[in-house]
Design an enzyme around this catalytic site. Structure first.
Site, short mmCIF file in Angstrom:
data_model
loop_
_atom_site.label_atom_id
_atom_site.label_comp_id
_atom_site.label_asym_id
_atom_site.label_seq_id
_atom_site.Cartn_x
_atom_site.Cartn_y
_atom_site.Cartn_z
N TYR A 18 -21.38 -7.98 6.34
CA TYR A 18 -21.57 -6.89 6.75
C TYR A 18 -22.45 -5.65 5.39
CZ TYR A 18 -17.30 -6.66 3.96
OH TYR A 18 -16.33 -6.93 2.79
N LYS A 75 -7.27 3.17 8.79
CA LYS A 75 -6.30 2.21 8.81
C LYS A 75 -5.48 2.30 10.12
CE LYS A 75 -5.91 -0.76 5.45
NZ LYS A 75 -4.87 -1.03 4.73
N LEU A 131 -12.20 -0.10 -0.85
CA LEU A 131 -12.58 1.16 -0.13
C LEU A 131 -11.30 2.03 -0.04
CD1 LEU A 131 -13.62 -0.65 3.32
CD2 LEU A 131 -14.89 0.96 2.02
N GLU A 148 -17.43 -0.14 11.72
CA GLU A 148 -17.46 -1.45 11.60
C GLU A 148 -16.07 -1.83 11.72
OE1 GLU A 148 -19.20 -3.07 8.03
OE2 GLU A 148 -21.04 -1.67 8.33
N CYS A 167 28.65 -21.75 25.27
CA CYS A 167 28.00 -20.44 25.51
C CYS A 167 28.82 -19.56 24.90
CB CYS A 167 28.16 -20.35 27.08
SG CYS A 167 27.93 -18.84 27.67
N ARG A 182 -14.18 -11.81 -4.74
CA ARG A 182 -14.48 -10.57 -5.29
C ARG A 182 -13.77 -10.55 -6.70
NH1 ARG A 182 -12.57 -5.02 -6.07
NH2 ARG A 182 -10.42 -5.65 -6.10
N ASP A 214 0.91 -0.99 -0.03
CA ASP A 214 -0.06 -0.17 -0.05
C ASP A 214 0.92 1.19 -0.09
OD1 ASP A 214 -2.35 -1.49 0.08
OD2 ASP A 214 -2.79 -1.32 2.14
N CYS A 217 23.71 -22.13 29.49
CA CYS A 217 25.05 -22.08 29.73
C CYS A 217 25.29 -23.10 31.15
CB CYS A 217 25.65 -20.91 30.02
SG CYS A 217 27.55 -20.94 30.60
N CYS A 269 31.42 -17.53 27.53
CA CYS A 269 32.43 -18.32 28.49
C CYS A 269 33.02 -19.49 27.60
CB CYS A 269 31.97 -18.24 29.80
SG CYS A 269 30.65 -19.85 29.96
N ASP A 293 -9.44 -8.47 8.40
CA ASP A 293 -8.30 -8.47 7.44
C ASP A 293 -8.35 -9.93 6.85
OD1 ASP A 293 -6.08 -8.02 6.24
OD2 ASP A 293 -4.72 -8.24 8.07
N LYS A 341 -12.74 -3.41 10.34
CA LYS A 341 -12.19 -3.87 9.18
C LYS A 341 -11.35 -5.02 9.06
CE LYS A 341 -9.51 -1.96 5.17
NZ LYS A 341 -9.48 -3.60 4.75
N GLU A 343 -16.62 -11.51 4.92
CA GLU A 343 -15.26 -11.52 4.82
C GLU A 343 -14.81 -12.78 5.53
OE1 GLU A 343 -14.17 -8.73 3.42
OE2 GLU A 343 -12.00 -8.66 3.83
N CYS A 364 29.99 -18.29 34.70
CA CYS A 364 30.12 -17.66 33.45
C CYS A 364 29.88 -16.19 33.67
CB CYS A 364 28.84 -18.18 32.57
SG CYS A 364 28.55 -16.99 31.19
S1 IVH Z 1 -17.19 -2.56 2.75
C1 IVH Z 1 -18.64 -1.17 -1.21
N1 IVH Z 1 -16.95 -3.28 5.37
O1 IVH Z 1 -11.77 -4.54 3.01
C2 IVH Z 1 -18.14 -1.26 0.28
N2 IVH Z 1 -15.38 -3.92 3.62
O2 IVH Z 1 -9.93 -2.57 1.82
C3 IVH Z 1 -16.75 -1.88 0.26
N3 IVH Z 1 -13.63 -5.28 4.43
O3 IVH Z 1 -12.43 -5.13 -0.09
C4 IVH Z 1 -16.58 -2.88 1.34
N4 IVH Z 1 -14.23 -5.37 6.57
O4 IVH Z 1 -13.04 -6.95 1.69
C5 IVH Z 1 -16.40 -3.18 4.03
N5 IVH Z 1 -16.75 -3.89 7.42
C6 IVH Z 1 -16.05 -3.91 6.30
C7 IVH Z 1 -15.02 -4.64 5.74
C8 IVH Z 1 -14.60 -4.58 4.41
C9 IVH Z 1 -13.17 -5.78 5.59
C10 IVH Z 1 -12.59 -5.35 3.27
C11 IVH Z 1 -13.17 -5.63 1.87
C12 IVH Z 1 -12.77 -4.54 0.95
C13 IVH Z 1 -11.53 -4.29 1.57
C14 IVH Z 1 -10.98 -2.90 1.37
#
Ligand code: IVH
Length: 677
Positions: free
Chosen positions: A231, A320, A84, A115, A414, A138, A38, A432, A417, A119, A117, A179, A437
């Site tokens: 979500y 982030k 996003l 919400e 060691c 996706r 990123d 040791c 020593c 991973d 995010k 996710e 030592c």
């Molecule tokens: S909303 C149209 N909500 O993060 C809205 N995405 O970096 C877009 N992700 O591709 C997605 N948690 O895979 C949304 N609570 C959440 C999420 C989420 C994880 C992921 C998702 C997206 C990526 C973007």
């Protein structure tokens, strides 16, 4: 940078991004972390914004990301599966709000949903008449890979909705977005299984989850304990909620797993900002990893009207957190000698910036783990620095190997020593074997003076090393015969400082016996076991005379520690040390203070204490429990009734959780003693 330098940098960034894209999407073997990718991407984007003439048609910024696989059937999504945009600070959140504000009617009042995010990897789930008909990745946002058999193996993805009889009605066709991730405990368990089978554990939960859900063979997916959180609704041919907040409740009511313990709705952006900032400190308390929080406009009509830039909807952003993982090169491994002689492998790294600091060294835990993870010198490795814990090496990036990497063997002698290295059966640590030592002695003295032990204020690691180098001390006992003249010979010591130190050395002679026992640095004897020993023996001489059998009858004291204690006192150097301490006037015994019995509320209960309690000292908590008829022991077993947990708890907490022993904090303990109950 001048123009040609900027041009060269843009070219370099394009080349790097193309290479890392290929490694990630085609080879499934990335060699940098997502946040490092990123950062490169953001740098190129910024250069191109400032110098639009540098944009080339093949620039990675001009392409919508895709993770399509060659060998899986494709499905077309009913609506674009968007990504996003990222923000990294409160100001960037406010700037996002201003940007969208310009596109909305003046003075419009917006509500926001926050919400986690997750991973992990996006899945798009299609239900027909309430039955799970299809699951897809996706992909490139338009087309995805068909992974229907795989998603069917994920327990948290309902095969039929609504799951419960009184759930809401479902449209004929409903497409849900979620996710797929690992819960931390499931990922740890998977890795335990890998290790037990002699296989290298996985380094990265996200990539492992992505790999598992994109398997060609669903049986492999089924063996990976994946979880899916949902979500969003991508498409529906019937009525669905008009706000994001209601959508989340609707999905939960249908039987999907949602993050209802984290999600919040706010009417004021400043409250959103306060929440996301406060959440950063709590991110590790969740059962899964998150790399930030997502902020969404609650009203879905407004959200859709705002439209899309590139592949990012305007109506939502990802806030982030700073990255906790980075990649770097493992230059060497040093064996550090600890005070008990244990040799701990330490990674010497090419300096790398992780969550706000430059990391040059990291823990490698122990040599067994190095072998299990197959970490080699010269490897590109993932380093993690999370919260206040010491940075550690997560694992090697095998895909980045050149063939010049060298395996890491535990030392046979060691490093300080040269004495042979030993290892107890069933223990992971190498140590040791030489009690004399010099490095062990230095570490021991450093520990002896430290706050956990004899608490000699004004003397740190550097002071101890200087005293040793100048030959002013050879062991702990020599500290007690130091004179002002001695101290004045040290760098940074003037009259006042020397007198203060002498005063704190004098005060240390009167420390409770348990502190002295802990300060001796016997393997396996920390403050809890030291308390136990002090309370049982009341004097160093009686402890020194104890046999292994006698020691083992003490609850909470295992055979290794019993042996270590006997061996410690059998050692002539240590016997001399005790005699020197006695001659210097250090307290070596204490009266058996009879504990007045206050109640029998805790009769029959056994407690273990771990970590630092907010107000009570360890010995105070112990005395309190005993005064109410309870017992305190040094280690957790099935027989433990409660574990009292303070700040920075140790492995005893993990053990308690494994055995399902109830946990108490200090307040919980005090509540048990409250006679008004
Ligand atoms: S909303 C149209 N909500 O993060 C809205 N995405 O970096 C877009 N992700 O591709 C997605 N948690 O895979 C949304 N609570 C959440 C999420 C989420 C994880 C992921 C998702 C997206 C990526 C973007």
């Amino acid at each position: 940078m001048n123009d040609s330098e900027i041009r060269a940098r843009a070219e370099e960034l394009r080349r790097l991004l193309h290479e890392h894209n290929y490694r990630y999407h085609v080879l499934h073997a990335p060699i940098i972390t997502d946040s490092e990718y990123d950062a490169l991407f953001a740098e190129l984007k910024k250069l191109e914004e400032e110098h639009p003439e540098l944009i080339t048609p093949d620039s990675p910024t001009q392409r919508v990301g895709s993770d399509l696989q060659e060998d899986l059937p494709k499905v077309r999504h009913p609506a674009p599966i968007l990504s996003l945009g990222n923000v990294f600070s409160p100001d960037e959140i406010r700037a996002w709000r201003e940007r969208i504000g310009r596109l909305l009617p003046e003075n419009v009042r917006l509500a926001y949903v926050v919400e986690p995010k997750f991973d992990g990897l996006t899945v798009v789930l299609t239900y027909e008449d309430g039955v799970l008909a299809q699951g897809a990745t996706r992909g490139n946002g338009e087309l995805g890979d068909d992974i229907t058999p795989n998603v069917r193996t994920v327990r948290t993805i309902p095969l039929r909705i609504p799951v419960s009889g009184n759930g809401p009605a479902v449209p004929h066709r409903l497409v849900v977005r979620g996710e797929v991730i690992f819960h931390k405990k499931d990922f740890a368990e998977l890795n335990r299984r890998m290790i037990a089978e002699g296989l290298p554990p996985f380094a990265n939960a996200r990539n492992t989850a992505a790999g598992a859900i994109k398997q060609k063979d669903a049986r492999i997916t089924a063996q990976r304990p994946l979880t899916a959180y949902c979500y969003g609704i991508v498409a529906a041919d019937g009525p669905v909620p008009a706000t994001q907040w209601e959508t989340l409740a609707y999905l939960r009511d249908l039987g999907f797993l949602t993050a209802h313990d984290v999600i919040r709705r706010f009417d004021d952006l400043e409250d959103v900002i306060a929440y996301v900032q406060e959440f950063e400190a709590r991110r590790h308390d969740l059962p899964y990893e998150i790399d930030g929080l997502v902020i969404k406009i609650d009203d879905l009509a407004t959200y859709h009207d705002l439209g899309v830039v590139g592949k990012d909807p305007r109506g939502a952003v990802a806030y982030k957190f700073p990255a906790e993982e980075a990649t770097t090169r493992l230059l060497d491994v040093a064996a550090n000698v600890g005070r008990t002689g244990v040799l701990t492998p330490t990674a010497i790294l090419e300096p790398v910036f992780v969550s706000g600091v430059t990391v040059r060294q990291a823990s490698l835990h122990n040599y067994d783990l190095i072998a299990q993870k197959d970490i080699r010198i010269g490897d590109r490795v993932i380093v993690k620095r999370s919260g206040e814990v010491i940075p550690y090496v997560v694992g090697p990036i095998v895909a980045a190997r050149t063939g010049d990497e060298r395996p890491i063997a535990p030392p046979t002698t060691c490093p300080a020593c040269g004495s042979p290295v030993g290892r107890d059966e069933g223990e992971v640590a190498y140590y040791c074997t030489n009690p004399a030592c010099p490095e062990r002695i230095a570490r021991n003295i450093e520990y002896f003076v430290s706050r956990e032990a004899m608490d000699i204020e004004g003397l740190g690691e550097r002071g101890v090393r200087q005293l040793l180098e100048q030959g002013l001390i050879r062991d702990e006992a020599d500290l007690f015969t130091l004179t002002a003249d001695d101290l004045l010979r040290l760098e940074g010591f003037a009259e006042k400082k020397a007198q203060n130190l002498l005063a704190s050395i004098r005060a240390a002679k009167e420390r409770p016996l348990a502190r002295l026992i802990a300060a001796l640095g016997i393997r396996g004897v920390g403050s809890t076991v030291a308390e136990l020993l002090a309370r049982h023996f009341h004097s160093i001489d009686r402890l020194a005379a104890a046999t292994e059998e006698e020691l083992q009858t003490l609850e909470g004291l295992g055979p290794h520690t019993a042996r270590a204690i006997v061996e410690w006192f059998a050692n002539p150097r240590n016997r001399t040390l005790i005699e020197k301490l006695r001659a210097a006037g250090v307290r070596l015994q204490e009266e058996a203070a009879p504990q007045p019995r206050l109640s029998n509320r805790l009769a029959g209960l056994t407690f273990v204490i771990t970590g630092t309690l907010p107000t009570l000292k360890r010995n105070e908590a112990t005395a309190l429990i005993e005064q109410h008829g309870g017992k305190v022991v040094g280690s957790v077993s099935k027989k433990t009734s409660y574990v009292v947990v303070g700040d920075e708890p140790g492995s005893k907490l993990t053990k308690a959780q494994e055995l399902g022993i109830p946990l108490l904090d200090e307040a919980g303990l005090l509540a048990m003693l409250d006679d008004r109950r």
